[in-house]
Design a protein around this motif. Sequence first.
Motif, PDB file in Angstrom:
ATOM      1  N   SER A  69     -24.051  12.916 -47.552  1.00  0.00           N
ATOM      2  CA  SER A  69     -23.963  12.133 -49.135  1.00  0.00           C
ATOM      3  C   SER A  69     -23.005  13.034 -50.399  1.00  0.00           C
ATOM      4  CB  SER A  69     -25.355  11.920 -49.259  1.00  0.00           C
ATOM      5  OG  SER A  69     -25.930  10.616 -47.997  1.00  0.00           O
ATOM      6  N   LYS A 119     -11.574   8.825 -54.259  1.00  0.00           N
ATOM      7  CA  LYS A 119     -11.532   7.390 -53.359  1.00  0.00           C
ATOM      8  C   LYS A 119     -11.941   6.157 -53.776  1.00  0.00           C
ATOM      9  CE  LYS A 119     -15.601   5.653 -52.910  1.00  0.00           C
ATOM     10  NZ  LYS A 119     -17.204   5.104 -52.283  1.00  0.00           N
ATOM     11  N   ILE A 170     -11.428  11.919 -42.404  1.00  0.00           N
ATOM     12  CA  ILE A 170     -10.796  12.192 -44.462  1.00  0.00           C
ATOM     13  C   ILE A 170      -9.827  12.578 -44.105  1.00  0.00           C
ATOM     14  CG2 ILE A 170     -10.673  13.411 -46.303  1.00  0.00           C
ATOM     15  CD1 ILE A 170     -13.318  15.083 -45.177  1.00  0.00           C
ATOM     16  N   GLU A 205     -14.007   3.517 -48.646  1.00  0.00           N
ATOM     17  CA  GLU A 205     -14.360   4.144 -47.731  1.00  0.00           C
ATOM     18  C   GLU A 205     -15.060   3.288 -46.270  1.00  0.00           C
ATOM     19  OE1 GLU A 205     -18.400   7.164 -46.843  1.00  0.00           O
ATOM     20  OE2 GLU A 205     -17.624   6.577 -48.240  1.00  0.00           O
ATOM     21  N   THR A 257     -15.630  10.981 -38.450  1.00  0.00           N
ATOM     22  CA  THR A 257     -15.333  10.555 -39.992  1.00  0.00           C
ATOM     23  C   THR A 257     -14.137  11.156 -39.938  1.00  0.00           C
ATOM     24  OG1 THR A 257     -17.481   9.439 -41.003  1.00  0.00           O
ATOM     25  CG2 THR A 257     -16.308  10.240 -42.844  1.00  0.00           C
ATOM     26  N   VAL A 280     -16.385  11.481 -56.568  1.00  0.00           N
ATOM     27  CA  VAL A 280     -16.042  11.222 -55.466  1.00  0.00           C
ATOM     28  C   VAL A 280     -16.947  11.261 -54.781  1.00  0.00           C
ATOM     29  CG1 VAL A 280     -15.605  11.247 -52.828  1.00  0.00           C
ATOM     30  CG2 VAL A 280     -14.067  12.113 -54.917  1.00  0.00           C
ATOM     31  N   ASP A 281     -17.533   9.363 -54.930  1.00  0.00           N
ATOM     32  CA  ASP A 281     -18.991   9.249 -53.803  1.00  0.00           C
ATOM     33  C   ASP A 281     -18.700   8.721 -52.601  1.00  0.00           C
ATOM     34  OD1 ASP A 281     -20.736   9.438 -56.429  1.00  0.00           O
ATOM     35  OD2 ASP A 281     -20.410   7.436 -57.068  1.00  0.00           O
ATOM     36  N   ALA A 282     -19.904   9.439 -51.533  1.00  0.00           N
ATOM     37  CA  ALA A 282     -18.903   8.991 -50.658  1.00  0.00           C
ATOM     38  C   ALA A 282     -20.355   9.292 -49.441  1.00  0.00           C
ATOM     39  CB  ALA A 282     -18.355   9.757 -49.567  1.00  0.00           C
ATOM     40  N   ASP A 283     -21.056   8.558 -47.885  1.00  0.00           N
ATOM     41  CA  ASP A 283     -21.612   8.228 -47.176  1.00  0.00           C
ATOM     42  C   ASP A 283     -20.840   8.439 -46.151  1.00  0.00           C
ATOM     43  OD1 ASP A 283     -23.761   8.156 -48.874  1.00  0.00           O
ATOM     44  OD2 ASP A 283     -23.721   6.909 -49.926  1.00  0.00           O
ATOM     45  N   LEU A 284     -21.284   9.873 -45.301  1.00  0.00           N
ATOM     46  CA  LEU A 284     -20.583   9.356 -44.015  1.00  0.00           C
ATOM     47  C   LEU A 284     -21.216   9.997 -43.040  1.00  0.00           C
ATOM     48  CD1 LEU A 284     -18.406  12.864 -45.373  1.00  0.00           C
ATOM     49  CD2 LEU A 284     -18.062  10.483 -45.763  1.00  0.00           C
ATOM     50  N   LEU A 298     -12.770   7.659 -45.261  1.00  0.00           N
ATOM     51  CA  LEU A 298     -12.826   8.116 -46.130  1.00  0.00           C
ATOM     52  C   LEU A 298     -11.604   8.359 -46.769  1.00  0.00           C
ATOM     53  CD1 LEU A 298     -13.982   8.670 -48.799  1.00  0.00           C
ATOM     54  CD2 LEU A 298     -14.017  10.675 -48.573  1.00  0.00           C
ATOM     55  N   HIS A 328     -14.808   6.061 -38.876  1.00  0.00           N
ATOM     56  CA  HIS A 328     -15.033   6.057 -40.227  1.00  0.00           C
ATOM     57  C   HIS A 328     -14.489   6.358 -40.580  1.00  0.00           C
ATOM     58  CE1 HIS A 328     -18.040   5.233 -43.392  1.00  0.00           C
ATOM     59  NE2 HIS A 328     -17.709   5.975 -43.630  1.00  0.00           N
TER      60      HIS A 328
END
Length: 263
Positions: A21, A229, A50, A232, A48, A38-42, A223, A221
């Motif tokens: 996270s 970002k 990128i 995502e 995932t 950048v916000d991300a939840d992998l 990103l 998934h």
Amino acid sequence: MELVRQDGNSVTQSSKPAAVSVRGLTVSYGESPVVFSVDADLPLGQMTAIVGPNGAGKSTFLKAVLSIVKRLSGSVEVFGLPFEAARSKVAYVPQRASVDWDFPTRVIDVVMMGLYAELGLLGRMTGAHKLRARACLDRVGMADFAERQIGQLSGGQQQRVFLARALAQNADLFVLDEPFAGVDAATEKAIVSVLKSLRDEGRTIVAVHHDLSTVPEYFDHVLLLNRRKISEGSIADAFTQSALQEAYGGKLGAAQAPIADRA
């Protein structure tokens, strides 16, 4: 909540289904942000990718998550913990071009380096550890090269050895920076097979990737970055023609379009 892997070990899972996270991550070299807010939840237990154009900050983002480069701002949690507290659960495979392949060491010694975090630099390697290292080489198809000097191998073989080193760590999160760059088709196929088997065991894979045509085949998934970002989510939701056009400045050819968007 716990996720139980096929090897019988468990991974603590927070209320959010994310292995990694990231919130407000910004990295700057000089005055210009390379990665901006950048916000991300992998997700846990998935692969995932990128993805983004050259200079988009993909590798920088990855290194900032791993505290290899300094974050200007933002936070990172791995399995619900600050990265520093979860470091032992993470294995990292750097870009092959960043490694000094002239360093005189054998393949088996490189793989056993993956055990240092477990043993400490002064820890004694046992026969069981050596067998474990050889089993990791066997898993990537490199068992017959254990006694070779690492510099004598082809680029694809070297990449397999570094993946074997990561396997030796028995990590829950595998982070790879362009693992398919400069490797032959057979090596790429072998690496993908190993990564998918790790995912099927409940491990999490995060990789910087540049070949858009294989993203839907290899990953669950995505990103999509271009300094910030762009999108995502699942491949179906986030790897769309409109998102790619935004990220790449409308310069995508038809051959680079997502499979789902092709007529």
